[in-house]
Scaffold this motif. Structure first.
Motif, PDB file in Angstrom:
ATOM      1  N   GLU A  53     -48.771   0.870  33.770  1.00 45.75           N
ATOM      2  CA  GLU A  53     -49.368   1.504  34.952  1.00 45.75           C
ATOM      3  C   GLU A  53     -48.299   2.302  35.709  1.00 45.75           C
ATOM      4  O   GLU A  53     -48.548   3.428  36.155  1.00 45.75           O
ATOM      5  N   TRP A  54     -47.133   1.711  35.844  1.00 41.54           N
ATOM      6  CA  TRP A  54     -46.031   2.380  36.553  1.00 41.54           C
ATOM      7  C   TRP A  54     -45.604   3.642  35.817  1.00 41.54           C
ATOM      8  O   TRP A  54     -45.386   4.688  36.446  1.00 41.54           O
ATOM      9  N   LEU A  55     -45.486   3.572  34.495  1.00 41.44           N
ATOM     10  CA  LEU A  55     -45.138   4.757  33.715  1.00 41.44           C
ATOM     11  C   LEU A  55     -46.194   5.845  33.865  1.00 41.44           C
ATOM     12  O   LEU A  55     -45.878   7.036  33.977  1.00 41.44           O
ATOM     13  N   GLU A  56     -47.457   5.444  33.881  1.00 42.37           N
ATOM     14  CA  GLU A  56     -48.543   6.408  34.039  1.00 42.37           C
ATOM     15  C   GLU A  56     -48.531   7.062  35.412  1.00 42.37           C
ATOM     16  O   GLU A  56     -48.821   8.252  35.549  1.00 42.37           O
ATOM     17  N   ARG A  57     -48.205   6.299  36.429  1.00 40.65           N
ATOM     18  CA  ARG A  57     -48.257   6.801  37.799  1.00 40.65           C
ATOM     19  C   ARG A  57     -46.989   7.544  38.211  1.00 40.65           C
ATOM     20  O   ARG A  57     -47.053   8.493  39.000  1.00 40.65           O
ATOM     21  N   GLU A  58     -45.846   7.114  37.693  1.00 42.14           N
ATOM     22  CA  GLU A  58     -44.572   7.665  38.150  1.00 42.14           C
ATOM     23  C   GLU A  58     -43.912   8.631  37.170  1.00 42.14           C
ATOM     24  O   GLU A  58     -43.114   9.471  37.576  1.00 42.14           O
ATOM     25  N   VAL A  59     -44.211   8.506  35.895  1.00 42.49           N
ATOM     26  CA  VAL A  59     -43.544   9.324  34.890  1.00 42.49           C
ATOM     27  C   VAL A  59     -44.461  10.408  34.315  1.00 42.49           C
ATOM     28  O   VAL A  59     -44.135  11.605  34.351  1.00 42.49           O
ATOM     29  N   HIS A  67     -50.483  14.583  26.613  1.00 36.34           N
ATOM     30  CA  HIS A  67     -51.751  13.881  26.386  1.00 36.34           C
ATOM     31  C   HIS A  67     -51.441  12.579  25.647  1.00 36.34           C
ATOM     32  O   HIS A  67     -51.745  12.423  24.462  1.00 36.34           O
ATOM     33  N   ILE A  68     -50.799  11.679  26.377  1.00 34.09           N
ATOM     34  CA  ILE A  68     -50.343  10.412  25.813  1.00 34.09           C
ATOM     35  C   ILE A  68     -51.066   9.267  26.502  1.00 34.09           C
ATOM     36  O   ILE A  68     -51.194   9.253  27.727  1.00 34.09           O
ATOM     37  N   VAL A  69     -51.541   8.316  25.715  1.00 34.21           N
ATOM     38  CA  VAL A  69     -52.292   7.176  26.240  1.00 34.21           C
ATOM     39  C   VAL A  69     -51.473   5.901  26.072  1.00 34.21           C
ATOM     40  O   VAL A  69     -50.935   5.636  24.987  1.00 34.21           O
ATOM     41  N   LEU A  70     -51.390   5.118  27.145  1.00 34.51           N
ATOM     42  CA  LEU A  70     -50.737   3.808  27.098  1.00 34.51           C
ATOM     43  C   LEU A  70     -51.833   2.755  27.202  1.00 34.51           C
ATOM     44  O   LEU A  70     -52.337   2.476  28.288  1.00 34.51           O
ATOM     45  N   LEU A  71     -52.208   2.183  26.086  1.00 35.67           N
ATOM     46  CA  LEU A  71     -53.268   1.169  26.103  1.00 35.67           C
ATOM     47  C   LEU A  71     -52.747  -0.146  26.679  1.00 35.67           C
ATOM     48  O   LEU A  71     -51.656  -0.595  26.320  1.00 35.67           O
ATOM     49  N   LEU A 190     -41.160   7.105  24.939  1.00 42.90           N
ATOM     50  CA  LEU A 190     -42.022   7.978  25.734  1.00 42.90           C
ATOM     51  C   LEU A 190     -41.228   9.120  26.364  1.00 42.90           C
ATOM     52  O   LEU A 190     -41.599  10.298  26.228  1.00 42.90           O
ATOM     53  N   ILE A 191     -40.142   8.771  27.045  1.00 42.90           N
ATOM     54  CA  ILE A 191     -39.403   9.787  27.799  1.00 42.90           C
ATOM     55  C   ILE A 191     -38.410  10.559  26.937  1.00 42.90           C
ATOM     56  O   ILE A 191     -38.407  11.795  26.919  1.00 42.90           O
ATOM     57  N   LYS A 192     -37.568   9.823  26.225  1.00 48.79           N
ATOM     58  CA  LYS A 192     -36.485  10.466  25.482  1.00 48.79           C
ATOM     59  C   LYS A 192     -36.954  11.185  24.226  1.00 48.79           C
ATOM     60  O   LYS A 192     -36.370  12.196  23.817  1.00 48.79           O
ATOM     61  N   ARG A 193     -38.007  10.674  23.586  1.00 46.43           N
ATOM     62  CA  ARG A 193     -38.429  11.254  22.312  1.00 46.43           C
ATOM     63  C   ARG A 193     -39.638  12.169  22.436  1.00 46.43           C
ATOM     64  O   ARG A 193     -39.689  13.204  21.781  1.00 46.43           O
ATOM     65  N   LYS A 219     -34.218  -7.210  35.424  1.00 45.37           N
ATOM     66  CA  LYS A 219     -33.784  -6.947  36.797  1.00 45.37           C
ATOM     67  C   LYS A 219     -34.332  -5.615  37.302  1.00 45.37           C
ATOM     68  O   LYS A 219     -34.760  -5.509  38.456  1.00 45.37           O
ATOM     69  N   GLU A 220     -34.325  -4.609  36.441  1.00 40.57           N
ATOM     70  CA  GLU A 220     -34.839  -3.307  36.853  1.00 40.57           C
ATOM     71  C   GLU A 220     -36.328  -3.370  37.169  1.00 40.57           C
ATOM     72  O   GLU A 220     -36.796  -2.806  38.172  1.00 40.57           O
ATOM     73  N   MET A 221     -37.075  -4.060  36.333  1.00 38.97           N
ATOM     74  CA  MET A 221     -38.510  -4.193  36.576  1.00 38.97           C
ATOM     75  C   MET A 221     -38.771  -4.942  37.879  1.00 38.97           C
ATOM     76  O   MET A 221     -39.669  -4.581  38.645  1.00 38.97           O
ATOM     77  N   MET A 222     -37.965  -5.982  38.152  1.00 39.90           N
ATOM     78  CA  MET A 222     -38.121  -6.717  39.400  1.00 39.90           C
ATOM     79  C   MET A 222     -37.782  -5.839  40.598  1.00 39.90           C
ATOM     80  O   MET A 222     -38.454  -5.896  41.638  1.00 39.90           O
TER      81      MET A 222
END
Length: 257
Positions: A53-59, A67-71, A190-193, A219-222
């Motif tokens: 959800e975070w990747l979809e909203r922020e990235v 046109h990429i889907v994260l199920l 997703l981002i780099k490739r 830690k980053e996710m937290m």
């Protein structure tokens, strides 16, 4: 994926509704149990769903042509366990313009438990190339599940997908980091490739020599969750609907929408 919680509740009922809310972030409700798992244990469905959800909203919004889907994990589970694939059409997104699909794969074989299983891996399907890449941080532990997921998704898409086990996928060093590996590998690919790929070059999906810092990932996710929680608290304090009732506020988690 708008309406995700509504769609998944339709198929699994209210049993997935958590009882100890910690953060409401768009369609995802994290609980205190999810936070404990993220810090110390095997990642829950909610942990991975939040990350997507975070990747979809922020990235993804930064790349409007993508046109990429994260199920979500529960949708992947539904895809793998449904007896009749036609019956789950309403829970699936529209794949007609989709180029790539990311699917967190779990080894649960119990149709009654969307949160079962003991291992996570990542399946990335290139719809345009008709290839499924499987990244498993525990050797080939989820080989069967990933192949099954590939075959079933192919039926939904109406395509014959070639399955490719990625032998160079980074390997975890314990029994609890598989979900963290899924999240980190997902973001990297997703981002780099994909999102930053040159349209004139063939994209390599190899993860060779990629070092995964699972502790740093947790830690980053937290840090992301705590930052969003503080922002949710700030917005609530500014809302004319806010209440001074401590009991009321304790039952309602900070919300970002």
């Amino acid at each position: 994926m708008p309406g995700f919680r509504r769609k998944i509740t339709k198929h699994f009922g209210d049993s997935l509704t958590p009882s100890k809310p910690y953060l409401s972030y768009h369609d995802i409700l994290l609980t205190s149990d999810d936070i404990v798992s993220l810090k110390y244990d095997w990642l829950t469905d909610n942990n991975i769903a939040f990350w997507e959800e975070w990747l979809e909203r922020e990235v993804l919004p930064k790349y409007p042509r993508a046109h990429i889907v994260l199920l979500r994990p529960s949708i992947t589970f539904l895809l793998m366990q449904a007896i009749d694939l036609k019956s789950i059409g309403s829970a699936l997104p529209d794949f007609r313009k989709t180029t790539h699909i990311f699917l967190p794969v779990n080894d649960s074989r119990d149709r009654e438990r969307a949160d079962g299983g003991s291992h996570w891996s990542l399946l990335v399907v290139s719809v345009i190339d008709r290839v499924a890449f499987h990244y498993d941080s525990l050797g080939g532990a989820n080989f069967y599940e990933a192949q099954k997921c590939t075959e079933r998704l192919g039926r939904v898409l109406g395509l014959s997908l070639r399955f490719h086990q990625m032998e160079d996928s980074p390997q975890q060093g314990n029994n609890s980091d598989c979900g963290v590996y899924v999240c980190i590998v997902m973001r990297h690919l997703l981002i780099k490739r994909l999102l930053n790929a040159n349209s004139n070059e063939k994209v390599s999906m190899s993860m060779a020599n990629k070092v995964i810092d699972s502790s740093g990932g947790r830690k980053e996710m937290m840090q992301i969750i705590e930052s969003l929680r503080k922002e949710g608290e700030r917005r609530r304090s500014l809302s004319p609907m806010s209440t001074s009732s401590k009991s009321g506020s304790s039952k309602t988690p900070p919300r970002i929408e």
